[in-house]
Design a protein around this motif. Sequence first.
Motif, PDB file in Angstrom:
ATOM      1  N   ILE A 217      38.118  42.926  37.885  1.00 17.93           N
ATOM      2  CA  ILE A 217      38.426  43.878  36.458  1.00 17.93           C
ATOM      3  C   ILE A 217      39.400  43.118  35.779  1.00 17.93           C
ATOM      4  O   ILE A 217      40.202  42.646  36.451  1.00 17.93           O
ATOM      5  N   GLU A 218      39.449  43.362  34.387  1.00 18.93           N
ATOM      6  CA  GLU A 218      40.687  42.855  33.779  1.00 18.93           C
ATOM      7  C   GLU A 218      41.956  43.892  34.008  1.00 18.93           C
ATOM      8  O   GLU A 218      41.705  44.899  33.900  1.00 18.93           O
TER       9      GLU A 218
ATOM     10  N   ASN B 260      45.603  45.042  33.205  1.00 13.54           N
ATOM     11  CA  ASN B 260      46.890  45.020  32.212  1.00 13.54           C
ATOM     12  C   ASN B 260      48.312  45.885  33.127  1.00 13.54           C
ATOM     13  O   ASN B 260      48.165  47.009  32.762  1.00 13.54           O
TER      14      ASN B 260
ATOM     15  N   GLU C  65      42.699  50.373  37.820  1.00 12.38           N
ATOM     16  CA  GLU C  65      43.612  49.355  38.223  1.00 12.38           C
ATOM     17  C   GLU C  65      44.160  49.647  39.516  1.00 12.38           C
ATOM     18  O   GLU C  65      44.292  48.769  40.431  1.00 12.38           O
TER      19      GLU C  65
ATOM     20  N   GLU D  53      41.834  48.819  42.142  1.00 13.47           N
ATOM     21  CA  GLU D  53      41.809  47.473  42.357  1.00 13.47           C
ATOM     22  C   GLU D  53      42.566  47.038  43.330  1.00 13.47           C
ATOM     23  O   GLU D  53      42.514  46.324  44.146  1.00 13.47           O
TER      24      GLU D  53
END
Length: 286
Positions: A168-169, A171, A207, A210
């Motif tokens: 995933i992206e 940030n 996040e 992940e």
Amino acid sequence: MNPQIQKVTDYVETHLDDNFDVTLLAKLAGYSPYHFCRVFKLHIGESVMSYATRLKLERAATQLSFENSSMIEVALDAGYQTPTGFLKAFKTRFNTTPTNFKKGMQVLFTEYKGLEMNKAEIVKRDEVHVVYTSELGNYEKSSEIAWKKLSEAMYDLENVFAKNPPSIEMNLSEDNAEALGICHDDPKEADEENVRYDASIAWADEEIKELGTYGFETKSIAGGRYAKTTYKGGEEASEDAWYGLYAWVEKNGYTFRDEPPFEKYINAWNETDTSKIETEIYVPIV
């Protein structure tokens, strides 16, 4: 800390009302029961059963300090069927009787009730998920080591992601993070070598999930109501703020919740002057 042993310490801390079975704990750690006890003692400095007993007694000390539970209730919660057994174990651990310990804490809080807690307030927080590193020992050293290990692991992520890109992206900027320090023991009361500290960083749930696939330890910090205050500075300011907030909670009739309190470091990322570091304290209440 050995990640396999950390799984056991985390489990024990969150299941203190259970009856612990060494075979189950060894399985949780991924060790044979023949080796688990020795490996645990090697890393923690005491047997797993002694560790669990100590945490129960330290929880009992907290109950005596901040709750109105009877001595019988506290003893039963600590796993003792008779007041005599509890009295003996408590005196061995704290070198005083439960009654005298409670009186001493009442005197301490009477002193701190005189502090002006102008910034104290009740806030509601959502549950957050964190990556974290745990260390055991002297508070100053254990907190420093825990943050150093976690920071080094985070700084290495660029290389890790280059070889194995995330699904995933991500940030993971400082602006989106909460730096949270969880000290599970009062450094003033616990034996220096037994203070448990977690260096934790919260980001968005997906996040954190992940990051867990990259070997980071993850867990959640409960949401709900918290008493909150803010302070600037080092150890002396910290002690006044912590005890002052606890005294404020008692003075205003709130009930403590059975979750660990924690600190949130507002500007510690970039501030090197200790006197200018701003910290928020969160104490869970019902």
